[in-house]
Design a protein around this motif. Structure first.
Motif, PDB file in Angstrom:
ATOM      1  N   HIS A 467       0.838  -1.199   0.000  1.00 63.64           N
ATOM      2  CA  HIS A 467       0.000   0.000   0.000  1.00 63.64           C
ATOM      3  C   HIS A 467       0.878   1.255   0.000  1.00 63.64           C
ATOM      4  CE1 HIS A 467      -3.786   2.138   1.804  1.00 63.64           C
ATOM      5  NE2 HIS A 467      -3.567   2.450   0.556  1.00 63.64           N
ATOM      6  N   VAL A 468       1.957   1.239   0.782  1.00 61.05           N
ATOM      7  CA  VAL A 468       2.894   2.365   0.818  1.00 61.05           C
ATOM      8  C   VAL A 468       3.489   2.594  -0.574  1.00 61.05           C
ATOM      9  CG1 VAL A 468       5.125   3.142   1.735  1.00 61.05           C
ATOM     10  CG2 VAL A 468       3.416   2.170   3.281  1.00 61.05           C
ATOM     11  N   LYS A 469       3.872   1.505  -1.228  1.00 58.68           N
ATOM     12  CA  LYS A 469       4.424   1.607  -2.591  1.00 58.68           C
ATOM     13  C   LYS A 469       3.409   2.174  -3.570  1.00 58.68           C
ATOM     14  CE  LYS A 469       4.082  -1.729  -5.299  1.00 58.68           C
ATOM     15  NZ  LYS A 469       3.133  -2.220  -6.340  1.00 58.68           N
ATOM     16  N   ASP A 470       2.174   1.695  -3.486  1.00 55.60           N
ATOM     17  CA  ASP A 470       1.146   2.158  -4.414  1.00 55.60           C
ATOM     18  C   ASP A 470       0.868   3.653  -4.259  1.00 55.60           C
ATOM     19  OD1 ASP A 470       0.900  -0.370  -5.455  1.00 55.60           O
ATOM     20  OD2 ASP A 470      -0.865  -0.913  -4.275  1.00 55.60           O
ATOM     21  N   MET A 471       1.117   4.194  -3.057  1.00 57.85           N
ATOM     22  CA  MET A 471       0.924   5.623  -2.833  1.00 57.85           C
ATOM     23  C   MET A 471       2.173   6.444  -3.148  1.00 57.85           C
ATOM     24  SD  MET A 471      -1.583   5.919   0.504  1.00 57.85           S
ATOM     25  CE  MET A 471      -0.796   4.700   1.557  1.00 57.85           C
ATOM     26  N   GLY A 472       3.239   5.763  -3.636  1.00 58.82           N
ATOM     27  CA  GLY A 472       4.382   6.506  -4.156  1.00 58.82           C
ATOM     28  C   GLY A 472       5.608   6.568  -3.287  1.00 58.82           C
ATOM     29  N   VAL A 473       5.753   5.632  -2.317  1.00 63.28           N
ATOM     30  CA  VAL A 473       6.946   5.631  -1.458  1.00 63.28           C
ATOM     31  C   VAL A 473       7.548   4.230  -1.434  1.00 63.28           C
ATOM     32  CG1 VAL A 473       7.891   6.083   0.833  1.00 63.28           C
ATOM     33  CG2 VAL A 473       5.974   7.457  -0.016  1.00 63.28           C
ATOM     34  N   LEU A 474       8.868   4.159  -1.568  1.00 59.96           N
ATOM     35  CA  LEU A 474       9.582   2.892  -1.508  1.00 59.96           C
ATOM     36  C   LEU A 474      10.352   2.816  -0.195  1.00 59.96           C
ATOM     37  CD1 LEU A 474      11.035   2.786  -5.147  1.00 59.96           C
ATOM     38  CD2 LEU A 474       8.837   1.884  -4.324  1.00 59.96           C
ATOM     39  N   ILE A 475      10.071   1.793   0.604  1.00 57.88           N
ATOM     40  CA  ILE A 475      10.805   1.534   1.837  1.00 57.88           C
ATOM     41  C   ILE A 475      11.313   0.098   1.794  1.00 57.88           C
ATOM     42  CG2 ILE A 475       9.585   3.258   3.222  1.00 57.88           C
ATOM     43  CD1 ILE A 475       7.795   1.038   4.306  1.00 57.88           C
ATOM     44  N   GLY A 476      12.044  -0.314   2.814  1.00 60.41           N
ATOM     45  CA  GLY A 476      12.578  -1.672   2.854  1.00 60.41           C
ATOM     46  C   GLY A 476      11.973  -2.482   3.978  1.00 60.41           C
ATOM     47  N   LYS A 477      12.356  -3.749   4.021  1.00 58.46           N
ATOM     48  CA  LYS A 477      11.949  -4.639   5.099  1.00 58.46           C
ATOM     49  C   LYS A 477      13.175  -5.361   5.623  1.00 58.46           C
ATOM     50  CE  LYS A 477       8.632  -6.951   2.958  1.00 58.46           C
ATOM     51  NZ  LYS A 477       7.531  -7.915   2.687  1.00 58.46           N
ATOM     52  N   GLY A 478      13.139  -5.720   6.887  1.00 50.63           N
ATOM     53  CA  GLY A 478      14.234  -6.467   7.480  1.00 50.63           C
ATOM     54  C   GLY A 478      13.800  -7.062   8.797  1.00 50.63           C
ATOM     55  N   GLY A 479      14.783  -7.405   9.616  1.00 54.27           N
ATOM     56  CA  GLY A 479      14.484  -8.048  10.890  1.00 54.27           C
ATOM     57  C   GLY A 479      14.515  -9.552  10.746  1.00 54.27           C
ATOM     58  N   LEU A 480      14.730 -10.223  11.852  1.00 52.41           N
ATOM     59  CA  LEU A 480      14.859 -11.675  11.859  1.00 52.41           C
ATOM     60  C   LEU A 480      13.614 -12.357  11.319  1.00 52.41           C
ATOM     61  CD1 LEU A 480      17.165 -13.523  12.683  1.00 52.41           C
ATOM     62  CD2 LEU A 480      16.098 -13.780  14.927  1.00 52.41           C
ATOM     63  N   LYS A 507      -1.691   6.425   6.536  1.00 53.03           N
ATOM     64  CA  LYS A 507      -2.849   5.948   5.768  1.00 53.03           C
ATOM     65  C   LYS A 507      -2.778   4.434   5.554  1.00 53.03           C
ATOM     66  CE  LYS A 507      -5.279   6.689   1.363  1.00 53.03           C
ATOM     67  NZ  LYS A 507      -6.627   6.694   1.951  1.00 53.03           N
ATOM     68  N   ALA A 508      -1.581   3.926   5.260  1.00 60.64           N
ATOM     69  CA  ALA A 508      -1.424   2.491   5.027  1.00 60.64           C
ATOM     70  C   ALA A 508      -1.709   1.679   6.288  1.00 60.64           C
ATOM     71  CB  ALA A 508      -0.020   2.195   4.513  1.00 60.64           C
ATOM     72  N   VAL A 509      -1.180   2.136   7.427  1.00 64.65           N
ATOM     73  CA  VAL A 509      -1.416   1.424   8.686  1.00 64.65           C
ATOM     74  C   VAL A 509      -2.886   1.542   9.087  1.00 64.65           C
ATOM     75  CG1 VAL A 509      -0.815   1.313  11.136  1.00 64.65           C
ATOM     76  CG2 VAL A 509       0.976   1.705   9.428  1.00 64.65           C
ATOM     77  N   HIS A 510      -3.434   2.743   8.959  1.00 65.37           N
ATOM     78  CA  HIS A 510      -4.844   2.965   9.291  1.00 65.37           C
ATOM     79  C   HIS A 510      -5.736   2.062   8.440  1.00 65.37           C
ATOM     80  CE1 HIS A 510      -8.698   4.943   9.917  1.00 65.37           C
ATOM     81  NE2 HIS A 510      -8.154   5.721  10.839  1.00 65.37           N
ATOM     82  N   GLY A 511      -5.418   1.971   7.137  1.00 62.12           N
ATOM     83  CA  GLY A 511      -6.203   1.131   6.249  1.00 62.12           C
ATOM     84  C   GLY A 511      -6.136  -0.332   6.631  1.00 62.12           C
ATOM     85  N   TYR A 512      -4.945  -0.792   7.010  1.00 62.93           N
ATOM     86  CA  TYR A 512      -4.800  -2.181   7.444  1.00 62.93           C
ATOM     87  C   TYR A 512      -5.617  -2.438   8.709  1.00 62.93           C
ATOM     88  CZ  TYR A 512      -2.932  -6.294   9.704  1.00 62.93           C
ATOM     89  OH  TYR A 512      -2.831  -7.513  10.349  1.00 62.93           O
TER      90      TYR A 512
END
Length: 516
Positions: A467-480, A507-512
């Motif tokens: 959802h974040v990507k679809d709204m125009g932002v690229l972030i990463g993921k990590g963690g064990l 908005k993405a977290v709220h939507g989820y």
């Protein structure tokens, strides 16, 4: 002794009576077309934030079709790339400029992951691009058997950024190669074999560095771990011990503790675990200890403030050398210091670096002491491309540009602002468990709930991520457990960019949460 608390601090401006509209914050486009300046926490879920303007115009894409690219990806490229194409709907990148990327359809994205913390200054930064072009016209490559000026100018410049006695530089092509070389040098210098790293760490993908790496998705079922031991990661959020002022960060954990200021019982417990590792899992003499000042792939994990200082002392008492993996934390990314280890008030025996060193151009390095370097003369060491004229010209321009553009200070200012605002979202949402980091090395750990701190399931992470990507932002993921969103952007981003991201993430977290 250590309790989990769910803080309500900074929950919502409505509770404080602050006005809706505040200058300097992100804009909100309401359904009626009205525009209002609002705090990132007061976006109505139906609102759509306006992306900050950009005066750069990308070239029109006229290359092969997306379908053809995916066909080639399936048939001719490393098959694992199909597994790590992050999104259900892949992003087809065409061009970049500073903090922005454009796909083949002309859609613009705010890049907050920078090719895994690699594009330190900005995509196609004009100053670095110009330096690269000048060198390409002069000399692309020659063997380092010959003496060419770019290599020596760069080594002298890089050495000036490191404290004594870290003055001898070996140039490589990647971080994995740098860590592989550092491990070999540590073993030769000490005459010992065993290496210690943290659980959850990532130090490379070569067969040897895979032993240093303690993250199962990056390990193959072959002999890679001989002589490598993983000790407990001193993670003050997810680990068994943690408190309310353990780490060097603008934002502390939601965990409470009874520690007096200046004393950290969590640190004592984690140091106790390291001592247990020495007593049970390695010989009395070891070769070395690898640690990132802030874990990258592990999810921006931070340790108690004095942990590395005490750990370095224990390692050296056992004959080992201390290696700071600065592949993701170096070159001003933490904001407060140029190198991550400086924030821990330690001086390592070796520093490894890559990624941001070349703003995306492949180059890495090991920097060590003359004494350790002397131990490495027992055989010939040669690297065909390490320290090539082009690589050195790029890396030299990166150092100059960091200083000229005030990049480190921007990383501190914008990163602190971003973490502080993210902490407000943490207090608002039950599934945001932790916000941590320094400068623009930031992790947002997602949980099922704050009481258990159990990781948010992968399908939920992917839903928010997409959802974040679809709204125009690229972030990463990590963690064990893949439970942490990683924010490691080009260090040129602005507060306006941050406000846009905060609106999108909210908005993405709220939507989820609504769908849940």
């Amino acid at each position: 002794m250590f309790k989990v608390v769910s803080s309500l601090r900074g929950r919502c401006a409505v509770l404080t009576g602050q006005p809706c509209c505040s200058p300097g914050l992100a804009k909100l486009h309401l359904g009626s077309g009205a525009v209002c300046q609002k705090s990132a926490l007061k976006y109505h879920p139906a609102g759509l934030a306006e992306m900050p303007s950009c005066d750069f115009k990308p070239e029109e894409y006229k290359g092969m079709s997306k379908e053809r690219m995916m066909e080639i990806r399936r048939q001719n490229c490393n098959p694992v790339t199909m597994k790590i194409t992050y999104y259900k709907k892949p992003v087809f990148i065409h061009q970049g400029h500073m903090q922005w990327l454009w796909d083949v359809d002309g859609k613009r994205y705010l890049d907050l992951f920078a090719g895994v913390a690699t594009v330190s200054l900005g995509h196609c930064h004009p100053k670095v691009t110009a330096a690269t072009q000048r060198q390409l016209k002069r000399l692309w490559h020659t063997t380092n058997i010959y003496v060419h000026p770019t290599l020596h100018e760069y080594c002298e410049k890089l050495a000036s950024y490191l404290p004594d006695p870290l003055k001898v530089i070996y140039l490589t092509n990647s971080g994995s190669e740098a860590n592989d070389l550092a491990m070999l040098m540590a073993r030769l210098h000490t005459g010992n074999f065993d290496m210690i790293t943290f659980r959850g760490s990532y130090h490379g993908g070569t067969q040897q560095t895979m032993g240093l790496t303690s993250n199962s998705p990056y390990k193959y079922p072959v002999a890679t771990s001989l002589g490598c031991t993983n000790t407990m990661n001193p993670d003050v959020f997810r680990g068994p011990w943690g408190g309310s002022h353990c780490r060097d960060s603008p934002v502390q954990t939601i965990r409470d503790c009874d520690c007096a200021q200046g004393h950290c019982m969590a640190n004592d417990q984690y140091i106790g675990q390291l001592k247990e590792t020495f007593a049970t899992s390695v010989p009395s003499q070891i070769a070395g200890f690898f640690a990132e000042p802030i874990q990258g792939m592990g999810g921006a994990v931070q340790y108690p403030k004095n942990y590395l200082k005490e750990a370095y002392k224990l390692v050296r008492e056992r004959g080992g050398i201390c290696i700071s993996d600065e592949v993701q934390t170096g070159f001003g990314r933490t904001g407060s210091h140029f190198w991550g280890f400086q924030g821990h008030d330690v001086v390592p025996d070796m520093v490894t670096m890559a990624k941001g060193i070349g703003n995306g151009f492949p180059i890495g390095a090991v920097v060590t002491t003359p004494e350790i370097a002397a131990s490495f003369g027992k055989a010939f060491h040669f690297n065909t491309f390490g320290g090539s004229p082009v690589a050195c010209a790029v890396a030299s321009s990166v150092l100059d540009t960091i200083k000229e553009d005030g990049t480190q200070q921007n990383s501190l200012n914008v990163g602190t602002y971003l973490m502080t605002e993210l902490a407000k979202l943490r207090d608002k949402y039950e599934i945001i468990g932790d916000v941590r980091g320094k400068g623009l090395q930031i992790g947002v750990e997602m949980v099922k709930d704050k009481a258990s701190r159990d990781p948010l399931p992968p399908e939920a992470m992917s839903e928010i991520f997409e959802h974040v990507k679809d709204m125009g932002v690229l972030i990463g993921k990590g963690g064990l457990y893949g439970q942490t969103f990683r924010i490691q952007p080009p260090m040129c981003i602005t507060k306006e960019d941050v406000d846009f991201f905060l609106a999108v993430f909210n908005k993405a977290v709220h939507g989820y949460m609504d769908r849940k």
